[in-house]
Design a protein around this motif. Structure first.
Motif, PDB file in Angstrom:
ATOM      1  N   TRP A  53       0.931  -1.264   0.071  1.00 11.26           N
ATOM      2  CA  TRP A  53       0.167  -0.102  -0.092  1.00 11.26           C
ATOM      3  C   TRP A  53       0.713   1.055   0.053  1.00 11.26           C
ATOM      4  O   TRP A  53       1.782   1.168   0.493  1.00 11.26           O
ATOM      5  CB  TRP A  53      -0.890   0.045   1.114  1.00 11.26           C
ATOM      6  CG  TRP A  53      -1.807  -1.205   1.313  1.00 11.26           C
ATOM      7  CD1 TRP A  53      -2.271  -2.069   0.172  1.00 11.26           C
ATOM      8  CD2 TRP A  53      -2.656  -1.463   2.425  1.00 11.26           C
ATOM      9  NE1 TRP A  53      -3.126  -3.017   0.657  1.00 11.26           N
ATOM     10  CE2 TRP A  53      -3.379  -2.551   1.779  1.00 11.26           C
ATOM     11  CE3 TRP A  53      -2.747  -1.114   3.709  1.00 11.26           C
ATOM     12  CZ2 TRP A  53      -4.418  -3.335   2.830  1.00 11.26           C
ATOM     13  CZ3 TRP A  53      -3.639  -1.925   4.466  1.00 11.26           C
ATOM     14  CH2 TRP A  53      -4.497  -2.788   4.142  1.00 11.26           C
ATOM     15  N   ALA A  54       0.568   2.181  -0.516  1.00 12.87           N
ATOM     16  CA  ALA A  54       1.332   3.384  -1.003  1.00 12.87           C
ATOM     17  C   ALA A  54       0.729   4.624  -1.483  1.00 12.87           C
ATOM     18  O   ALA A  54      -0.705   4.411  -1.919  1.00 12.87           O
ATOM     19  CB  ALA A  54       2.512   3.093  -1.679  1.00 12.87           C
ATOM     20  N   ILE A  55       1.506   5.760  -1.732  1.00 18.06           N
ATOM     21  CA  ILE A  55       0.803   6.799  -2.337  1.00 18.06           C
ATOM     22  C   ILE A  55       0.654   6.593  -3.881  1.00 18.06           C
ATOM     23  O   ILE A  55       1.278   5.670  -4.448  1.00 18.06           O
ATOM     24  CB  ILE A  55       1.835   8.120  -2.231  1.00 18.06           C
ATOM     25  CG1 ILE A  55       1.808   8.595  -0.785  1.00 18.06           C
ATOM     26  CG2 ILE A  55       1.215   9.309  -3.119  1.00 18.06           C
ATOM     27  CD1 ILE A  55       3.041   9.669  -0.394  1.00 18.06           C
ATOM     28  N   ALA A  56      -0.569   6.605  -4.533  1.00 17.20           N
ATOM     29  CA  ALA A  56      -0.960   6.630  -5.493  1.00 17.20           C
ATOM     30  C   ALA A  56       0.028   7.003  -6.651  1.00 17.20           C
ATOM     31  O   ALA A  56       0.618   8.160  -6.341  1.00 17.20           O
ATOM     32  CB  ALA A  56      -2.280   6.929  -6.161  1.00 17.20           C
ATOM     33  N   LYS A  57       0.377   6.284  -7.689  1.00 13.28           N
ATOM     34  CA  LYS A  57       1.481   6.762  -8.445  1.00 13.28           C
ATOM     35  C   LYS A  57       0.861   7.825  -9.528  1.00 13.28           C
ATOM     36  O   LYS A  57       0.059   7.471 -10.226  1.00 13.28           O
ATOM     37  CB  LYS A  57       2.182   5.769  -9.359  1.00 13.28           C
ATOM     38  CG  LYS A  57       2.832   4.714  -8.513  1.00 13.28           C
ATOM     39  CD  LYS A  57       4.086   5.299  -7.762  1.00 13.28           C
ATOM     40  CE  LYS A  57       4.993   4.104  -6.961  1.00 13.28           C
ATOM     41  NZ  LYS A  57       4.163   3.480  -6.146  1.00 13.28           N
ATOM     42  N   TYR A  58       1.382   9.121  -9.574  1.00  9.79           N
ATOM     43  CA  TYR A  58       1.212  10.109 -10.614  1.00  9.79           C
ATOM     44  C   TYR A  58       2.539  10.560 -11.337  1.00  9.79           C
ATOM     45  O   TYR A  58       3.700  10.462 -10.446  1.00  9.79           O
ATOM     46  CB  TYR A  58       0.518  11.334  -9.971  1.00  9.79           C
ATOM     47  CG  TYR A  58      -0.975  11.124  -9.549  1.00  9.79           C
ATOM     48  CD1 TYR A  58      -2.054  11.088 -10.562  1.00  9.79           C
ATOM     49  CD2 TYR A  58      -1.157  10.938  -8.140  1.00  9.79           C
ATOM     50  CE1 TYR A  58      -3.363  10.603 -10.172  1.00  9.79           C
ATOM     51  CE2 TYR A  58      -2.732  10.747  -7.797  1.00  9.79           C
ATOM     52  CZ  TYR A  58      -3.412  10.975  -8.519  1.00  9.79           C
ATOM     53  OH  TYR A  58      -4.817  10.550  -8.362  1.00  9.79           O
ATOM     54  N   PRO A  59       2.217  10.888 -12.480  1.00 11.29           N
ATOM     55  CA  PRO A  59       3.635  11.360 -13.032  1.00 11.29           C
ATOM     56  C   PRO A  59       4.266  12.370 -12.404  1.00 11.29           C
ATOM     57  O   PRO A  59       4.016  13.421 -12.258  1.00 11.29           O
ATOM     58  CB  PRO A  59       3.246  11.748 -14.336  1.00 11.29           C
ATOM     59  CG  PRO A  59       1.873  11.109 -14.893  1.00 11.29           C
ATOM     60  CD  PRO A  59       1.187  10.827 -13.277  1.00 11.29           C
ATOM     61  N   ALA A  60       5.635  12.225 -12.237  1.00 11.05           N
ATOM     62  CA  ALA A  60       6.406  12.931 -11.390  1.00 11.05           C
ATOM     63  C   ALA A  60       7.744  13.331 -12.077  1.00 11.05           C
ATOM     64  O   ALA A  60       8.371  12.051 -12.439  1.00 11.05           O
ATOM     65  CB  ALA A  60       6.510  12.619  -9.974  1.00 11.05           C
ATOM     66  N   VAL A  61       8.426  14.341 -12.149  1.00 12.61           N
ATOM     67  CA  VAL A  61       9.615  14.306 -12.967  1.00 12.61           C
ATOM     68  C   VAL A  61      10.685  13.727 -11.979  1.00 12.61           C
ATOM     69  O   VAL A  61      11.529  12.817 -12.459  1.00 12.61           O
ATOM     70  CB  VAL A  61      10.053  15.811 -13.070  1.00 12.61           C
ATOM     71  CG1 VAL A  61      11.413  16.020 -13.638  1.00 12.61           C
ATOM     72  CG2 VAL A  61       9.018  16.599 -13.890  1.00 12.61           C
ATOM     73  N   ASP A  62      10.884  13.869 -10.717  1.00 12.21           N
ATOM     74  CA  ASP A  62      11.776  13.339  -9.881  1.00 12.21           C
ATOM     75  C   ASP A  62      11.408  12.140  -9.285  1.00 12.21           C
ATOM     76  O   ASP A  62      12.284  11.667  -8.467  1.00 12.21           O
ATOM     77  CB  ASP A  62      12.227  14.391  -8.914  1.00 12.21           C
ATOM     78  CG  ASP A  62      11.102  14.926  -7.821  1.00 12.21           C
ATOM     79  OD1 ASP A  62      10.108  14.353  -8.311  1.00 12.21           O
ATOM     80  OD2 ASP A  62      11.236  15.718  -7.255  1.00 12.21           O
ATOM     81  N   GLY A  63      10.558  11.624  -9.432  1.00 13.41           N
ATOM     82  CA  GLY A  63       9.950  10.254  -9.151  1.00 13.41           C
ATOM     83  C   GLY A  63       9.654  10.272  -7.447  1.00 13.41           C
ATOM     84  O   GLY A  63       9.390   9.274  -6.850  1.00 13.41           O
ATOM     85  N   SER A  64       9.433  11.469  -6.820  1.00 12.45           N
ATOM     86  CA  SER A  64       8.865  11.535  -5.517  1.00 12.45           C
ATOM     87  C   SER A  64       7.252  11.481  -5.311  1.00 12.45           C
ATOM     88  O   SER A  64       6.918  11.391  -6.577  1.00 12.45           O
ATOM     89  CB  SER A  64       9.419  13.026  -4.852  1.00 12.45           C
ATOM     90  OG  SER A  64       8.878  13.858  -5.532  1.00 12.45           O
ATOM     91  N   ALA A  65       6.814  11.349  -4.224  1.00 12.42           N
ATOM     92  CA  ALA A  65       5.668  11.316  -3.770  1.00 12.42           C
ATOM     93  C   ALA A  65       4.927  12.675  -4.549  1.00 12.42           C
ATOM     94  O   ALA A  65       5.427  13.773  -4.291  1.00 12.42           O
ATOM     95  CB  ALA A  65       5.260  11.398  -2.360  1.00 12.42           C
TER      96      ALA A  65
END
Length: 377
Positions: A77-89
């Motif tokens: 279980w985790a924060i939902a993956k959204y496009p992010a430039v640096d891969g952070s939450a």
């Protein structure tokens, strides 16, 4: 000092998972090292199997987070993956008005996407009533209410259609015999259509927002904010706001009861309130916006907000009745003055900071109860 979602075993209290957003004191947008915090979460079961799939929750720094609980193991279980430039939450949305971050302190409402499309709509307001300095109308950040379409990508304020509070006015309401029934302070809001994003409209909108400030005096927001849970009901988003007062004799301040079209944030095409208490929801309940002294040229529209007469009010309780509305008759049709909460009516009850209670006869809308279609077996 980070905003964290805790998920516990209900029988033992064991922490199954603590999902840390990683956003805390060192990320304080005000630069004062305040700790962050997560507001009340909204768990969502999308596939209707009785198991939570996602959780939405906002934080004090204006981030609206989506947590993914679809994995079978709590470890995943985790924060939902959204496009992010640096891969952070990455949050779904950051509530920012100008350069100011807007705190989220209420539970979001989550509903279906517009016109049967994929994803969900997430509704939430901004503002806080927690710290020293929150109880004054002076020098406050302009707060907003948002309807954000979660399609699986990060959404920005620039991708939302703006709706506005256009006018505030006080108006008397009369029965058919010309006797004054009551008077109310009312709001008129815009009804700008939303141009939804699609394959044919790739630059379209991903929702809407409304700044909580009257455009008749946009420089003075009066400290208005949204700090009570909203209600999603019959294609309407219903919420109350809080306006603090510096006068100690005014029971802390006052509130507006707001009702908007949930999908677009626009004012409703019918009156949500029975203001003249005749048991119906028609033009007699509209608010005049132009040429109010000339019956031939007068322009009237449905009100979107009604100011409290009992001080600050929280989320209202709703007594559900079986009476149809949406512009039609809401009572027995004889145009007599009715009790706002008479048997069979839909009614809102709000307890105010004055210690008094306010009743508002509510238009229940279409009244779509039970099965609406059939097929042959």
């Amino acid at each position: 000092g980070n905003a964290v979602l805790y998920i516990l075993d209900i029988s033992s209290g064991e922490v199954l998972k603590a999902i840390d957003t990683g956003i805390g004191a060192e990320d304080d947008p005000a630069g004062t090292d305040r700790p962050n915090g997560l507001a009340t979460p909204a768990p969502i079961d999308l596939d209707r199997d009785g198991i939570v799939d996602y959780v939405y929750a906002g934080d004090l720094f204006g981030n609206m987070w989506k947590f993914d609980l679809t994995a079978k193991s709590a470890d995943d279980w985790a924060i939902a993956k959204y496009p992010a430039v640096d891969g952070s939450a990455q949050p779904l949305f950051k509530a920012v008005q100008g350069a100011e971050h807007q705190a989220i302190t209420t539970r979001p409402e989550v509903g279906v996407a517009p016109f049967g499309q994929a994803g969900v709509m997430v509704y939430f307001g901004t503002g806080q009533y927690l710290e020293v300095g929150d109880n004054t109308p002076l020098d406050q950040v302009t707060q907003s209410f948002y309807g954000v379409w979660d399609t699986g990508i990060v959404v920005t304020r620039d991708e939302l259609q703006e709706q506005q509070i256009l006018q505030e006015t006080e108006q008397d309401f009369y029965d058919v015999d010309g006797n004054k029934v009551d008077d109310f302070e009312l709001r008129v809001t815009s009804d700008t259509p939303v141009s939804w994003r699609s394959e044919l409209n790739p630059a379209g909108d991903l929702g809407w927002y409304m700044d909580l400030v009257n455009q008749e005096h946009p420089a003075n927001n009066k400290g208005e904010r949204q700090v009570s849970n909203s209600v999603l009901r019959n294609d309407r988003i219903i919420f109350t706001t809080l306006l603090p007062s510096e006068d100690p004799c005014e029971f802390g301040g006052t509130s507006w009861l707001m009702e908007l079209d949930a999908f677009s944030g626009a004012r409703l095409p019918y009156s949500p309130f029975d203001l003249n208490l005749d048991g119906a929801f028609g033009e007699e309940d509209y608010v005049c916006t132009e040429n109010c002294n000339d019956d031939d040229t007068k322009v009237s529209v449905a009100a979107s907000g009604k100011k409290s007469k009992v001080g600050i009010i929280p989320t209202p309780g709703i007594l559900s009745g079986g009476v149809g509305g949406q512009g039609g008759s809401g009572g027995d049709g004889d145009k007599k003055k009715v009790n706002p909460c008479e048997e069979g009516a839909e009614c809102k009850l709000a307890s105010g900071s004055t210690g008094a209670q306010e009743q508002t006869r509510e238009n229940p809308g279409r009244g779509d109860y039970g099965r609406q279609s059939w097929h042959e077996l």
